[in-house]
Design a protein around this motif. Structure first.
Motif, short mmCIF file in Angstrom:
data_model
loop_
_atom_site.label_atom_id
_atom_site.label_comp_id
_atom_site.label_asym_id
_atom_site.label_seq_id
_atom_site.Cartn_x
_atom_site.Cartn_y
_atom_site.Cartn_z
N ILE A 251 -2.03 -8.71 -4.22
CA ILE A 251 -2.73 -7.41 -4.12
C ILE A 251 -4.10 -7.45 -4.79
CG2 ILE A 251 -0.73 -5.89 -3.87
CD1 ILE A 251 -0.96 -5.32 -6.92
N ASN A 252 -4.27 -8.37 -5.73
CA ASN A 252 -5.54 -8.45 -6.45
C ASN A 252 -6.54 -9.39 -5.79
OD1 ASN A 252 -7.13 -7.67 -8.75
ND2 ASN A 252 -6.85 -9.75 -9.55
N GLY B 59 -6.01 4.13 -3.82
CA GLY B 59 -6.41 4.97 -4.93
C GLY B 59 -6.08 4.48 -6.34
N HIS B 60 -5.73 3.21 -6.49
CA HIS B 60 -5.26 2.80 -7.81
C HIS B 60 -5.87 1.50 -8.31
CE1 HIS B 60 -2.53 6.11 -7.75
NE2 HIS B 60 -2.36 5.85 -6.47
N LYS B 61 -6.05 1.44 -9.61
CA LYS B 61 -6.62 0.27 -10.25
C LYS B 61 -5.52 -0.73 -10.55
CE LYS B 61 -10.02 -0.93 -13.82
NZ LYS B 61 -11.26 -0.91 -13.05
N ILE B 62 -5.84 -1.99 -10.37
CA ILE B 62 -4.94 -3.07 -10.76
C ILE B 62 -5.44 -3.59 -12.11
CG2 ILE B 62 -4.09 -5.37 -10.17
CD1 ILE B 62 -4.92 -4.57 -7.19
N GLU C 17 -6.11 -8.82 -0.38
CA GLU C 17 -5.74 -7.68 0.45
C GLU C 17 -6.92 -6.73 0.70
OE1 GLU C 17 -1.92 -6.04 -0.65
OE2 GLU C 17 -0.95 -7.96 -0.26
N THR C 18 -8.13 -7.27 0.63
CA THR C 18 -9.33 -6.52 1.01
C THR C 18 -9.38 -5.12 0.37
OG1 THR C 18 -9.05 -7.66 3.15
CG2 THR C 18 -10.84 -6.09 3.01
N GLY C 19 -8.92 -5.07 -0.88
CA GLY C 19 -9.01 -3.79 -1.58
C GLY C 19 -8.02 -2.74 -1.09
N ALA C 20 -6.94 -3.17 -0.47
CA ALA C 20 -5.98 -2.20 0.09
C ALA C 20 -5.37 -1.30 -0.98
CB ALA C 20 -4.87 -2.95 0.83
N GLU D 196 -6.72 -0.47 -3.94
CA GLU D 196 -7.76 0.46 -4.40
C GLU D 196 -8.01 1.51 -3.31
OE1 GLU D 196 -8.00 -2.86 -4.54
OE2 GLU D 196 -8.07 -3.31 -6.68
N ASP D 197 -7.97 1.10 -2.07
CA ASP D 197 -8.11 2.08 -0.98
C ASP D 197 -7.00 3.13 -1.07
OD1 ASP D 197 -9.15 3.13 1.56
OD2 ASP D 197 -7.36 2.26 2.47
N LYS E 22 0.82 -1.20 0.00
CA LYS E 22 0.00 0.00 0.00
C LYS E 22 0.86 1.27 0.00
CE LYS E 22 -4.16 1.40 2.24
NZ LYS E 22 -5.30 0.88 2.99
#
Lengths: 337, 337, 337, 337
Positions: D84-85, D96-99, D88-91, D93-94, D63
């Protein structure tokens, strides 16, 4: 050099090392599902009102609660001395929220100031161009070592309920507050008056870790997800669990805090006797005092204290005792004042 | 009721409506690739140093530049009066950053205060526990209507370069600053001294829209992506493009600003003649003045002004002229002062 | 060149320009408190269930609703074709949330897939290590031009209520959906089944702007603050207000959409007659069709269409009619197919 | 029950407990300025290329690096299996970024796929409506237990440099990769080929903690601030320091990893002998294998393994050895296969 500059100079209470050693090769599940975490929660549960989570540090919790509680446009009311405002490298703003500061009384907020601030906001014709306060942040023991009485906290709690504000208490030094001679709140009462707080162990005998208590349904909901999402979930939570089982066994954490407070009281009494000016009415483990520069220069040959501010004549310093402060060192300081 | 309370009471300069009507059924591509946007950029390009983007509003730009420029732990230095600090509903904190306020001189920062602040930060033993300032935010014309001279801006620009700080100028009222009688900066000079600024059109004859000028390679890079990501990309950018072709045709925007400033000057002169206390040395379209409460109550029967603060005796008000202020209304106000 | 590549090639419906001209010098307050905004809300209110806000664009709304609705660890369920997933430059992730994609049926989600996804998540032993879905995002008309029937939307709405999910409908082309020949939902019914949606005007005759309808108390609360905080509050909201008074006067916006749909129907019928393969069952203003490459190369001499994908033999294109599509152009296209 | 379900079932390597005990009452400064942290950094420095920071966990680092490296509109290229995809419970994206996921080969990316993806993006006429990839995320050992060879990593590194992408390697199991029989990269070489990675200790004998290595000037700058701002700064960093001095003394961490890999190799050989289908070519401490359901039900009476997926006939499981896996348990598993 004898250090009185902060409350985490030594390692960890020996009971914790002992327990870690003894249980080391027992296989345990991770991520909060180990036996010790479960046991520690069971031990703490009767003492508090709310859900219990173990998180590694206080800035982490401050950030996590802020981010969970607030909508984008909402702000936090706090003292300008608030730790979140002064010493967290913008962690709260990084979480997306403005801190709006109001007057404090020796580190403590009071209900009337909070309500006045809210009412002024509500009546402001430009209010939609300003953040909407939604959380009150207080620190107990405060940044100046003072504590919240039952009366003061109850009044604040009532104002918060009345105006729909979350009440969040930073508890990095909560054990010292609970163990202060003038404290009149049980942990149960205290946690029932706030939406969230924590029992800070990092500064009271742990390696790291704080017991977060959440007493608000909106904040409680799905909180376990939050911990992982924020990068704060430990794999081997057994080590957090063990720290809290040991620190809550026979109220150890509060006994450690009590001893530190007593040592601070001894130093405070001596300072008063000697005519020093105490700059806060602290009753916990932190002492704030003005020392003439000449005397300070002499003391610092042997004693490490934290300089808050200074001018040509006076040095304002913070003296800190802790769970691990040595009586002999306290005596030596007292003798040299 | 005659309104002097703000600079966007009327609609849009008639030339813009005319051009919109004339071109309405011409098919155009969207998202910034329409002919009018391209033409407007070509018209502005020789006047400024940097890349040009049209964005719908000033808070949007303030947020966008902040978010693009700063790492999570970095903060913004600004006056406590700064628009981002007072009237943007926490937009900057929502973008993740703390605003650290320093002293201003009638709304204007100066280089020495900035440097002192930076040096104090750099020497602070607790500096890693505090945000790291990385951007200076200034407003021109300022929140009190004053403007940055070439000397003041050059000094600030140099301090920023020396200490690796971005210099960002809020230009919501930049046309009024550029057109002020005491301005000694061309737009070209001004934009070469900052990393980013904008020529605010919303308050100077447009329906909406500001011309953002970016004069820093790091900020320039891939900026087009930024606009869409932030939800600020318009489909029919033709309407933004047309506004700027018309406002920059024959320097219309600066002529409109000049006229508003002249009207404000007339009012200011009358106020001085009549012995009123001007509370800022504004030379642009905003006037800040103390008016005895009794007189204020009389005036407000006919004139709408913005009350900044008041007590039993004195009302501090903001009087605002604009691109569309009617001369007859100015005369009427002057006669009644 | 005749453009059929998108639905915002022309400017704005003439009624809007007329009204802007007529009212231009009337003084109005800003920030949503102008007469036209108030009037437009009054006109729309009886047609919908919920609060009404005018926002400049659809990505802006998608971002704003996401950010307001979700806690940090919560995710959005959407089709992989969803606009937020494909064409918003990561705006939703920038707002902090993961999009989790599920199967769609020609652009439409169905209740069973949503429920299956939720139940699978709830039973996943690793669920706390994965985002928690909290919002369903659907688009109407969908990205392939299809629309939600009353039955489908009611089922989705019920599943969302059952599992505590927000239901958010992207309405960038909602007027075209409402006006489609196979639509069986009134706007009132539709808005009562979702937590938020919007009536997209940018693609249906406006310069810019969407009417956001919020039908959920949690989202409604204090929403006005949100708009400013996000940098999306316009000073001269009169221009948004006027657009909506004119577009809702005599249901103009729906009539415009109906005409575009009818034109698309004519083209679709011709395509079917001629044996082209329609690749979606669109009933709104977008047509998706396979065209042999040779034919495509011939057509593109005169007609601009949006190429979705292609190989050696087949070109899949999107043909778009709009509120402003010229009948003569439609005839010409039909003649050339 | 013998557990093979993960690599953090036991506590901590005994050397660490020993050292913690011995040094417990030594007074030390906090926040990374303790002697042990300084010593540990000195020990690791010659082995790697870059700055060294100790952070408590891998999601936290993922993160933190993401947030520091990327502008709002930038995305991460990763395998769909990337930690990360998936876990990681959307860490991210939290943050701020798209995978954006691309094809992997048994958990490993390759340079050509990355370059193809980038080139396709660059040539996409709608590219400004899509996130801009700016970081490649790889995991070593990968999620399927495979590792990056010098050739593969060098090629990826070159593609990243060529296209201005950050290369970030998740190193939660890096010690196992470095110690794998087919590894041909020194830690020095590996760290010189990436912009950031970490040596995961949580899964290799520590209580918690990863040694983050940053080998990129932009990421290095002011990184110390980042740690506090993110809520990841420990007060008593001595405990992180001690873990790393002990784990790097005589290469202990790599020896522990080697032993776990050897145990896994023994199990893998047995599985092959017995005709089981290994579903990844893992050479590190994780084994992925198909087991007939009947056999699985028998095995799970005595052995705990992680079920990846299953159907009526086959159960795909993950068997994990670790620094602390008991040889007797391995023998028992082998005998029962």
């Amino acid at each position: 050099m004898i250090n009185f500059n902060c409350d985490y100079l030594e390692g960890v209470h020996p009971n914790i090392i002992k327990k870690i050693s003894e249980t080391n090769m027992v296989q345990q599940q991770g991520y909060g599902f180990d036996d010790y975490t479960i046991e520690a929660k069971k031990m703490i549960k009767p003492l508090v009102e709310g859900d219990i989570w173990f998180i590694h540090g206080s800035t982490a919790i401050n950030k996590l609660i802020t981010k969970t509680a607030l909508k984008p446009f909402e702000s936090i009311i706090a003292s300008s001395k608030a730790h979140i405002n002064t010493l967290e490298t913008g962690a709260i703003e990084d979480a997306g929220h403005k801190i709006e500061t109001i007057r404090d009384e020796d580190g403590l907020l009071n209900a009337k100031d909070i309500e006045d601030f809210i009412i002024k906001k509500e009546n402001d014709p430009s209010k939609f161009h300003k953040p909407k306060p939604k959380m009150v942040y207080i620190t107990n023991a405060s940044e100046t070592g003072t504590i919240y009485t039952k009366k003061r906290l109850t009044e604040i709690s009532e104002v918060c309920k009345k105006h729909g504000l979350f009440l969040f208490m930073d508890g990095a030094r909560l054990p010292y507050a609970i163990s202060a001679s003038n404290n009149d709140l049980t942990l149960k009462e205290l946690t029932s008056l706030v939406d969230a707080t924590y029992i800070g162990a990092t500064k009271c005998g742990a390696m790291f870790g704080e017991a977060l208590i959440i007493n608000n349904d909106y904040l409680k909901e799905d909180f376990r997800y939050n911990i992982k999402c924020s990068g704060m979930l430990f794999a081997k939570t057994r080590f957090m669990g063990i720290q809290f089982t040991e620190l809550f066994r026979d109220n150890l954490i509060f006994k450690l805090a009590k001893k530190a407070n007593d040592q601070a009281d001894r130093i405070r009494r001596r300072l008063v006797e000697k005519g020093y000016n105490l700059t806060s009415a602290s009753t916990s483990n932190l002492i704030f005092v003005d020392i003439p520069v000449e005397k300070f220069l002499e003391l610092r040959e042997a004693f490490n204290m934290w300089v808050m501010s200074y001018d040509d004549k006076i040095c304002n310093v913070r003296i800190s005792t802790s769970w691990s402060t040595n009586d002999a060192y306290v005596n030596e300081l007292i003798d040299n004042l």
